[in-house]
Design a protein around this motif. Structure first.
Motif, PDB file in Angstrom:
ATOM      1  N   GLN A   1       8.096  11.084 -29.438  1.00 22.64           N
ATOM      2  CA  GLN A   1       6.305  12.220 -28.585  1.00 22.64           C
ATOM      3  C   GLN A   1       6.288  10.455 -28.191  1.00 22.64           C
ATOM      4  OE1 GLN A   1       4.381  14.609 -31.411  1.00 22.64           O
ATOM      5  NE2 GLN A   1       6.003  13.710 -32.696  1.00 22.64           N
ATOM      6  N   GLY A   2       4.605  10.660 -27.265  1.00 25.21           N
ATOM      7  CA  GLY A   2       4.488  10.058 -26.167  1.00 25.21           C
ATOM      8  C   GLY A   2       5.109   9.254 -25.248  1.00 25.21           C
ATOM      9  N   ALA A   3       6.401   9.987 -24.428  1.00 27.75           N
ATOM     10  CA  ALA A   3       7.502   9.765 -24.131  1.00 27.75           C
ATOM     11  C   ALA A   3       6.895  10.235 -22.846  1.00 27.75           C
ATOM     12  CB  ALA A   3       8.849   9.857 -24.699  1.00 27.75           C
ATOM     13  N   LYS A   4       6.456   9.503 -21.738  1.00 27.47           N
ATOM     14  CA  LYS A   4       5.823  10.468 -20.355  1.00 27.47           C
ATOM     15  C   LYS A   4       7.260  10.503 -19.645  1.00 27.47           C
ATOM     16  CE  LYS A   4       2.861  10.991 -16.788  1.00 27.47           C
ATOM     17  NZ  LYS A   4       1.511  10.824 -16.543  1.00 27.47           N
ATOM     18  N   VAL A   5       8.012  11.199 -19.386  1.00 23.96           N
ATOM     19  CA  VAL A   5       8.651  11.162 -18.305  1.00 23.96           C
ATOM     20  C   VAL A   5       8.558  11.051 -16.504  1.00 23.96           C
ATOM     21  CG1 VAL A   5      10.823  12.243 -16.539  1.00 23.96           C
ATOM     22  CG2 VAL A   5      10.734  12.818 -19.027  1.00 23.96           C
ATOM     23  N   ALA A   6       9.407   9.382 -15.916  1.00 28.52           N
ATOM     24  CA  ALA A   6       8.424   9.146 -14.307  1.00 28.52           C
ATOM     25  C   ALA A   6       8.961  10.347 -13.601  1.00 28.52           C
ATOM     26  CB  ALA A   6       8.067   7.750 -14.720  1.00 28.52           C
ATOM     27  N   GLU A   7      10.716   9.983 -13.760  1.00 28.51           N
ATOM     28  CA  GLU A   7      11.775  10.552 -13.377  1.00 28.51           C
ATOM     29  C   GLU A   7      12.997  10.984 -13.582  1.00 28.51           C
ATOM     30  OE1 GLU A   7      14.023   7.590  -9.827  1.00 28.51           O
ATOM     31  OE2 GLU A   7      12.344   6.671 -10.662  1.00 28.51           O
ATOM     32  N   ILE A   8      13.381  12.471 -12.940  1.00 35.24           N
ATOM     33  CA  ILE A   8      14.608  12.361 -13.053  1.00 35.24           C
ATOM     34  C   ILE A   8      15.827  12.049 -12.200  1.00 35.24           C
ATOM     35  CG2 ILE A   8      15.832  15.384 -12.769  1.00 35.24           C
ATOM     36  CD1 ILE A   8      12.872  16.489 -13.497  1.00 35.24           C
TER      37      ILE A   8
ATOM     38  N   THR B   1      22.578  16.066 -11.653  1.00 35.78           N
ATOM     39  CA  THR B   1      21.727  15.048 -12.806  1.00 35.78           C
ATOM     40  C   THR B   1      21.827  14.216 -13.662  1.00 35.78           C
ATOM     41  OG1 THR B   1      19.320  15.501 -13.826  1.00 35.78           O
ATOM     42  CG2 THR B   1      21.263  17.055 -14.262  1.00 35.78           C
ATOM     43  N   THR B   2      21.563  13.050 -13.381  1.00 36.78           N
ATOM     44  CA  THR B   2      22.691  12.146 -14.787  1.00 36.78           C
ATOM     45  C   THR B   2      21.104  11.687 -15.594  1.00 36.78           C
ATOM     46  OG1 THR B   2      21.627  10.352 -13.291  1.00 36.78           O
ATOM     47  CG2 THR B   2      23.504  11.642 -12.658  1.00 36.78           C
ATOM     48  N   GLY B   3      20.518  12.323 -15.709  1.00 37.94           N
ATOM     49  CA  GLY B   3      19.199  11.478 -17.169  1.00 37.94           C
ATOM     50  C   GLY B   3      17.781  11.666 -16.260  1.00 37.94           C
ATOM     51  N   VAL B   4      16.989  11.029 -16.877  1.00 38.22           N
ATOM     52  CA  VAL B   4      15.586  10.612 -16.871  1.00 38.22           C
ATOM     53  C   VAL B   4      15.589   9.492 -17.108  1.00 38.22           C
ATOM     54  CG1 VAL B   4      14.698  12.828 -17.637  1.00 38.22           C
ATOM     55  CG2 VAL B   4      14.567  10.974 -18.882  1.00 38.22           C
ATOM     56  N   LYS B   5      14.007   8.880 -16.119  1.00 39.11           N
ATOM     57  CA  LYS B   5      14.160   7.665 -16.541  1.00 39.11           C
ATOM     58  C   LYS B   5      12.389   8.161 -17.393  1.00 39.11           C
ATOM     59  CE  LYS B   5      14.195   3.821 -13.834  1.00 39.11           C
ATOM     60  NZ  LYS B   5      14.293   2.894 -12.362  1.00 39.11           N
ATOM     61  N   LEU B   6      11.705   6.824 -18.195  1.00 41.93           N
ATOM     62  CA  LEU B   6      10.792   7.296 -18.850  1.00 41.93           C
ATOM     63  C   LEU B   6       9.742   5.989 -18.109  1.00 41.93           C
ATOM     64  CD1 LEU B   6      11.296   7.363 -22.802  1.00 41.93           C
ATOM     65  CD2 LEU B   6      11.202   9.851 -20.798  1.00 41.93           C
ATOM     66  N   VAL B   7       8.256   6.224 -18.016  1.00 40.91           N
ATOM     67  CA  VAL B   7       7.355   5.101 -17.662  1.00 40.91           C
ATOM     68  C   VAL B   7       7.820   3.992 -18.014  1.00 40.91           C
ATOM     69  CG1 VAL B   7       5.944   7.071 -17.009  1.00 40.91           C
ATOM     70  CG2 VAL B   7       5.425   5.903 -19.382  1.00 40.91           C
TER      71      VAL B   7
ATOM     72  N   VAL C   1      12.763  21.293 -17.337  1.00 37.07           N
ATOM     73  CA  VAL C   1      11.929  20.961 -17.249  1.00 37.07           C
ATOM     74  C   VAL C   1      11.233  21.677 -18.208  1.00 37.07           C
ATOM     75  CG1 VAL C   1       9.653  20.312 -15.036  1.00 37.07           C
ATOM     76  CG2 VAL C   1      12.957  19.411 -15.147  1.00 37.07           C
ATOM     77  N   ALA C   2      10.308  21.914 -18.825  1.00 40.86           N
ATOM     78  CA  ALA C   2       9.120  22.920 -19.379  1.00 40.86           C
ATOM     79  C   ALA C   2       8.131  22.067 -19.512  1.00 40.86           C
ATOM     80  CB  ALA C   2      10.169  22.907 -20.574  1.00 40.86           C
ATOM     81  N   ALA C   3       7.092  21.671 -18.284  1.00 39.33           N
ATOM     82  CA  ALA C   3       5.842  20.464 -18.375  1.00 39.33           C
ATOM     83  C   ALA C   3       5.297  21.569 -17.630  1.00 39.33           C
ATOM     84  CB  ALA C   3       6.436  19.393 -18.131  1.00 39.33           C
TER      85      ALA C   3
ATOM     86  N   LEU D   1       7.275  16.508 -10.913  1.00 33.59           N
ATOM     87  CA  LEU D   1       8.253  15.553 -11.635  1.00 33.59           C
ATOM     88  C   LEU D   1       9.804  16.419 -10.624  1.00 33.59           C
ATOM     89  CD1 LEU D   1       8.476  16.282 -15.358  1.00 33.59           C
ATOM     90  CD2 LEU D   1       8.595  14.293 -14.372  1.00 33.59           C
ATOM     91  N   LEU D   2       9.499  17.085 -10.007  1.00 32.49           N
ATOM     92  CA  LEU D   2      10.671  17.578  -8.831  1.00 32.49           C
ATOM     93  C   LEU D   2      10.594  17.502  -7.854  1.00 32.49           C
ATOM     94  CD1 LEU D   2      10.925  21.601 -10.903  1.00 32.49           C
ATOM     95  CD2 LEU D   2      12.623  19.541 -10.479  1.00 32.49           C
ATOM     96  N   SER D   3       8.725  17.670  -7.563  1.00 30.91           N
ATOM     97  CA  SER D   3       8.529  17.523  -5.905  1.00 30.91           C
ATOM     98  C   SER D   3       9.592  16.022  -5.024  1.00 30.91           C
ATOM     99  CB  SER D   3       7.016  17.681  -5.815  1.00 30.91           C
ATOM    100  OG  SER D   3       6.924  17.482  -4.643  1.00 30.91           O
ATOM    101  N   PRO D   4       9.290  15.518  -6.308  1.00 33.72           N
ATOM    102  CA  PRO D   4      10.121  13.797  -5.466  1.00 33.72           C
ATOM    103  C   PRO D   4      11.769  14.275  -4.922  1.00 33.72           C
ATOM    104  CG  PRO D   4       9.046  13.132  -6.929  1.00 33.72           C
ATOM    105  CD  PRO D   4       9.077  14.875  -6.983  1.00 33.72           C
ATOM    106  N   LEU D   5      12.388  15.482  -5.896  1.00 35.92           N
ATOM    107  CA  LEU D   5      13.435  15.811  -5.428  1.00 35.92           C
ATOM    108  C   LEU D   5      13.244  17.099  -5.150  1.00 35.92           C
ATOM    109  CD1 LEU D   5      14.983  15.474  -9.597  1.00 35.92           C
ATOM    110  CD2 LEU D   5      15.641  13.995  -7.517  1.00 35.92           C
TER     111      LEU D   5
END
Ligand SMILES: Cc1cc2nc3c(=O)[nH]c(=O)nc-3n(C[C@H](O)[C@H](O)[C@H](O)COP(=O)(O)OP(=O)(O)OC[C@H]3O[C@@H](n4cnc5c(N)ncnc54)[C@H](O)[C@@H]3O)c2cc1C
Length: 392
Positions: free
Chosen positions: A166-173, A180-186, A198-200, A207-211
């Motif tokens: 929790q308190g783990a905001k994804v900044a980038e996929i 995909t290779t993973g995610v980067k948190l803020v 992606v279930a957000a 989250l998906l638009s930059p891709l």
């Protein structure tokens, strides 16, 4: 097998993890920017029913119903499912689609019976039922508690080794070579994974638009009004009133009203910015409809209102889909009915990840593909009801 990261600690993220575990996938991490259940899941009215015209949605709801009924046995927690039944009342103008929809629902195993207005009136003694043509009753329906359910699931998932951050905001996929290779948190932390779900909810869009993946999801502001009836109404079924276009159910003795004609729903630009109380207009519409429908309620008064955001797609049905990026999946756009179908959605997501296709009876995976919008093949009920927003 694969290392899975699920973005979003709502009911869809949790049920996806649960279904993956049941398929033997063990390396699962759920990343939640805030706390478990802090999104739409914690706000839900929790109505549970299978009354849908789209076969795949009805079948997802039917699959999910078995989970809600057996939750204590399956995850060891009482999720507060009140199986009071689900009642639908319609006017003459909707007789044809209603009976066709009931026949379709029964053909896949939904237990639903047509009953007369007089019989419905006995179930809801204070209700005025003379303007209905007919009713149906789903005895296995009712309402649950979204927050209790997702917390119960999270507790179970932890005991099975699922990491919940929790308190783990994804900044980038993260992706490389079309996968995909993973995610980067803020905070810059990188979490590697070969499968990312992606279930957000409405927050899945940025989250998906930059891709280059554009989800046709609009955040919609939803308002509900809680009325204290000032009297004991017992435990009547959840009531979907498709004459006045409203739904009502009794929770802790109070009547929770929502609008089914779309007047209490409006698009907003930011799913994090919306009023914390219903508007005067929404309260007035509710009061007007409530007075007409429940003249027998002796001393009603508005006790509170609830507001929230739903993530609506153009056909008001979810996206449960692969994407053009290998290993990247999306389960979002629940369009205001994601709670009752959530165990089915989680299972379908796990099916897509592990088997590549649906294993749920009468659920066609392709119905929920993301590409249907660009193809102009919306997932619409063959039995639409006049006047109702399109989630039946
Ligand atoms: C007022 C109201 C009444 C409703 N009534 C019903 C009903 O009666 N029956 C029914 O079936 N459904 C109902 N719904 C709909 C149902 O509640 C939702 O469809 C369902 O809860 C959606 O679950 P979810 O997991 O997709 O989304 P959410 O619960 O919103 O979860 C998404 C999570 O993602 C997290 N997140 C967002 N961005 C990031 C990020 N970058 N990194 C990490 N985490 C992130 C959010 O914090 C959130 O917790 C209602 C909804 C509302 C608002």
């Amino acid at each position: 097998m694969s290392k899975v990261v699920i973005i979003g600690g709502g009911i869809i993220g949790a049920t996806t993890a649960y279904a993956l575990l049941n398929k033997g996938v063990t390396d699962i991490t759920i990343l939640e920017r805030d706390t478990i259940g802090s999104g739409g899941t914690g706000k839900t009215a929790g109505i549970i029913r299978c009354h849908y015209g789209v076969t795949s949605i009805s079948a997802l709801a039917l699959y999910s119903l078995s989970f809600f009924e057996k939750a204590k046995e399956l995850i060891g927690t009482d999720i507060e499912f009140e199986q009071v039944g689900y009642l639908v009342g319609i006017g003459e103008e909707n007789l044809e689609p209603f009976r066709a929809s009931l026949a379709n629902q029964r053909s896949i195993g939904v237990e639903t019976d047509e009953i007369t207005p007089a019989e419905a009136g006995e179930l809801w003694p204070t209700a005025e039922v003379s303007d209905f043509a007919t009713f149906c009753l789903e005895k296995r329906g009712g309402y649950g508690d979204g927050y209790a359910t997702v917390q119960g699931l999270a507790a179970y998932l932890r005991t099975q080794g699922v990491a919940i951050k929790q308190g783990a905001k994804v900044a980038e996929i993260l992706t490389a070579d079309g996968a995909t290779t993973g995610v980067k948190l803020v905070d810059g932390t990188v979490i590697e994974a070969d499968t990312v779900v992606v279930a957000a909810g409405a927050w899945s869009v940025p989250l998906l638009s930059p891709l280059g993946i554009e989800l046709p999801i609009t955040p919609q502001f939803v308002q509900e009004v809680v009325i204290n009836p000032g009297m004991d109404l017992g435990a009547p079924p959840v009531f979907s009133d498709l004459v006045s276009m409203q739904y009502v159910h009794l929770r802790h003795g109070e009547m929770l009203f929502g609008n089914s004609d779309g007047r209490a729903i409006s698009p907003i630009s930011d799913p994090d910015v919306y009023p914390s109380h219903a508007s005067n207009e929404a309260i007035e519409i509710t009061a007007e409809k409530a007075i007409h429908r429940f003249p027998g309620v002796e001393d009603p008064g508005v006790s509170t209102t609830t507001t929230g955001v739903v993530d609506s797609t153009p056909d008001n049905n979810p996206i449960i889909s692969v994407t053009d990026i290998s290993g990247l999946f999306v389960a979002a756009g629940m369009s205001g009915h994601g709670f009752k179908i959530s165990p089915g959605v989680g299972r379908l997501m796990a099916d897509l990840i592990v088997e590549g296709d649906s294993t749920i009876p009468n659920v066609k995976a392709s119905d929920f593909r993301l590409t249907r919008f660009a193809e102009g093949e919306l997932l619409l009920s063959p039995y639409p009801y006049v006047g109702a927003v399109g989630i039946r």
